[in-house]
Design a protein around this motif. Structure first.
Motif, PDB file in Angstrom:
ATOM      1  N   PRO A  11       2.079   3.830  -1.206  1.00  0.00           N
ATOM      2  CA  PRO A  11       0.582   4.297  -0.411  1.00  0.00           C
ATOM      3  C   PRO A  11      -0.483   3.456  -1.538  1.00  0.00           C
ATOM      4  O   PRO A  11      -1.771   4.049  -0.936  1.00  0.00           O
ATOM      5  N   TYR A  12      -0.368   2.610  -2.241  1.00  0.00           N
ATOM      6  CA  TYR A  12      -1.448   2.048  -2.826  1.00  0.00           C
ATOM      7  C   TYR A  12      -2.631   1.363  -1.960  1.00  0.00           C
ATOM      8  O   TYR A  12      -3.869   1.530  -2.272  1.00  0.00           O
ATOM      9  N   PRO A  13      -2.225   0.864  -0.794  1.00  0.00           N
ATOM     10  CA  PRO A  13      -3.354   0.375   0.248  1.00  0.00           C
ATOM     11  C   PRO A  13      -4.307   1.721   0.723  1.00  0.00           C
ATOM     12  O   PRO A  13      -5.638   1.711   0.750  1.00  0.00           O
ATOM     13  N   ALA A  14      -3.759   2.881   0.747  1.00  0.00           N
ATOM     14  CA  ALA A  14      -4.579   4.095   1.155  1.00  0.00           C
ATOM     15  C   ALA A  14      -5.554   4.448  -0.106  1.00  0.00           C
ATOM     16  O   ALA A  14      -6.770   4.580   0.099  1.00  0.00           O
ATOM     17  N   ALA A  15      -5.200   3.977  -1.265  1.00  0.00           N
ATOM     18  CA  ALA A  15      -6.173   4.370  -2.337  1.00  0.00           C
ATOM     19  C   ALA A  15      -7.382   3.351  -2.384  1.00  0.00           C
ATOM     20  O   ALA A  15      -8.455   3.703  -2.551  1.00  0.00           O
ATOM     21  N   MET A  16      -6.996   2.131  -1.673  1.00  0.00           N
ATOM     22  CA  MET A  16      -8.056   1.105  -1.700  1.00  0.00           C
ATOM     23  C   MET A  16      -9.064   1.597  -0.481  1.00  0.00           C
ATOM     24  O   MET A  16     -10.262   1.497  -0.598  1.00  0.00           O
ATOM     25  N   LYS A  17      -8.539   2.330   0.357  1.00  0.00           N
ATOM     26  CA  LYS A  17      -9.082   2.714   1.553  1.00  0.00           C
ATOM     27  C   LYS A  17     -10.130   3.924   1.122  1.00  0.00           C
ATOM     28  O   LYS A  17     -11.332   3.883   1.764  1.00  0.00           O
ATOM     29  N   GLY A  18      -9.600   4.753   0.284  1.00  0.00           N
ATOM     30  CA  GLY A  18     -10.328   5.668  -0.127  1.00  0.00           C
ATOM     31  C   GLY A  18     -11.618   5.235  -0.988  1.00  0.00           C
ATOM     32  O   GLY A  18     -12.965   5.605  -0.860  1.00  0.00           O
ATOM     33  N   ALA A  19     -11.332   4.526  -1.782  1.00  0.00           N
ATOM     34  CA  ALA A  19     -12.336   3.903  -2.558  1.00  0.00           C
ATOM     35  C   ALA A  19     -13.487   3.108  -1.863  1.00  0.00           C
ATOM     36  O   ALA A  19     -14.557   3.139  -2.084  1.00  0.00           O
ATOM     37  N   ILE A  20     -13.000   2.543  -0.647  1.00  0.00           N
ATOM     38  CA  ILE A  20     -13.844   1.815  -0.035  1.00  0.00           C
ATOM     39  C   ILE A  20     -14.745   2.993   1.070  1.00  0.00           C
ATOM     40  O   ILE A  20     -15.985   3.276   0.891  1.00  0.00           O
TER      41      ILE A  20
END
Lengths: 252, 252, 252
Positions: A11-20
């Motif tokens: 799920p790492y891409p979701a962490a990037m999405k949240g950070a954006i």
């Protein structure tokens, strides 16, 4: 619009999405998160194909085997597009494809003490993508212009050898259907009914289903290059070819 | 809203998204891009289940083993929804499910000289989906109405045989949990505590966890059909059933 | 904004998206739909890591091996966030991570006669997420406040044992790169050049690429815990560790 591409799986891409999304309200579009892991060349090839389909956007690209080392973190303006990612070559081929007449400018992200040493996608690149969304890179104090642009790490796809009676190319990627994508321009197939691939004669077809199911064929793929495929089957198995392999194409 | 479904894996769906977003500003929602490759029936089944959950939308469907041949490219209005995809049957079952009282009308996309012969998802269908978003198909000059509507390729799921003491059905798909989805209406399980599946007696349960972990069970799935499953296990292994297989259900 | 997480694979998450979008116009963001199937602990771990990256949102979480039994369906307010999902523990660790100073309140969803017994993601949780989006839970008549909050099923990650000369921990998850994520706080590696993992001495590095490709290393992952990895390789193979395994870390 910010597009996201990585070799992260989930799920790492979701962490990037949240950070954006906690920094700005922007449309997010996934390019792919299952690029072959840590394969900078494959990612660069696919991004070079896919990103030019998009309207001007920020493209976040994280295939980053050197995370946490002294490799730089980059923002690259390419025409009306902006790429954000590690300085390992993955940004250069798509930047050239996106630049058009607009040129390329590179900036280094001044990221002091990121929260982790192992996930700069979340801690360095996603925040930079959010910052540069809607703002020209030269107006952001956290970006240091690089001069000359040539300082960043480049990556070139291998060039094929093309002679009157044969071409010698390289397999760039194999797609999800098993289609073997080479670096040989499709134009060499013009007007030919068959070619030899690694010594075996194969039909040249306009698209997969012009041969019976199970037949190995040679065609021009959607990227414009020679592709080795099987109608309703897997080209990489029938042709015995994998990324990086040399492929010899013989004409009459 | 435009939904996207294909058997493409990645990153080809992203090329379709770019091709849409550079033509119009619209919400995109992925249905799935890992449908069994070139399996028109499985895709049609899942789309028939999932698309009716959506509000009126354009649904881009690209499972297209005949790309680049003379199969037609279609826009199908189904009630308040519009489907865009190849004329190979994949659009028909979901169109019937979406049409309600609104009827179905089919149009052929006049795509002259598409950019590639192998990726009409990007070069024909995505541009057509962008064009038809927010515009009635009969107002688009690039769409030719078909008459009668029956000219398009249809696809019907097999009908089960249902007798007083048994039903003979077909496995339509196996889902990601390994649950075996048949074409037999779930109503045949009403009031029964057990049934025989291919000669072995199995408990009928309201949901998976009504049996001990590892137990093969028969239940009514979310699609309303008989499903063969294992609580916390994989039904397709325990029952030895795969898509296309015949399944015999015996009652008391 | 509504985020979605499940162990569904595809295309079931799309049915949840349709069920939301026909009820309200809201941004949807996927967290992951390939959590290990029916593994409540792994899902809770990842959500605890990822969801706090997001701005206030509704988080739909469906890892639900007990679907259709008498387990409750919950809405949990955690600070400015809201979680929606089954009462099996999966919501509690992320709720604690999201609550901050804002506290936690739990509500039971009064879902009478859902459309299916096997897909409450579509039939119970997605509609509840749509209802609670933009509305305080205590204003929705279909939600029954639970009192005390402690009535809901909790789930705690195992605690590591930390002694002056060693730590004994548990593998929580293995990520897509093969990195083995433990429950041991990364601080125990401070100032150390090597540690023993299950009796073998391994280098401690700030990030993967600080060792030669193929070298097994120990580092602090992006979650802050000790991680066993291989530069450009797979940690779970080199270390022989899987989720749930005990890991012994010996210091000098």
């Amino acid at each position: 619009m910010i597009t996201l591409a990585s070799d992260f799986g989930t799920p790492y891409p979701a962490a990037m999405k949240g950070a954006i999304l906690r920094r700005c309200d922007v449309r997010l579009v996934d390019i792919a998160h299952d690029f072959p892991r840590q394969d900078v060349t494959a990612a660069a090839f696919w991004l070079t194909q896919v990103l030019p389909e998009f309207p001007p956007a920020v493209h976040l690209v994280v295939v980053d085997p050197g995370v946490g080392t002294d490799r730089s973190a980059l923002v690259v303006r390419a025409g009306e597009h902006v790429l954000v990612g590690p300085d390992n070559g993955v940004l250069c081929p798509p930047a050239r494809a996106l630049a058009g007449a607009g040129g390329i400018e590179a900036y280094e992200i001044a990221a002091e003490n990121p929260r982790s040493a192992t996930f700069h996608g979340r801690d360095v690149f996603a925040p930079a993508a959010a910052s540069v969304h809607g703002v020209a890179p030269d107006r952001l104090p956290e970006l240091d212009p690089l001069s000359p642009a040539g300082e960043i790490v480049d990556l070139a796809f291998p060039d094929p050898e093309i002679d009157p009676d044969r071409a010698v190319g390289t397999v760039l990627v194999v797609d999800g259907f098993g289609n073997v994508v080479t670096n040989v321009p499709g134009g060499i197939l013009d007007g030919r009914e068959t070619v030899e691939i690694d010594g075996k004669r194969r039909p040249v077809v306009p698209s997969y289903a012009h041969a019976d199911p199970g037949t190995p064929v040679v065609t021009v793929g959607s990227h414009g290059n020679v592709e080795c495929a099987v109608n309703r089957g897997r080209g990489e198995e029938a042709f015995g070819l994998a990324p990086g392999d040399t492929v010899r194409i013989g004409f009459e």
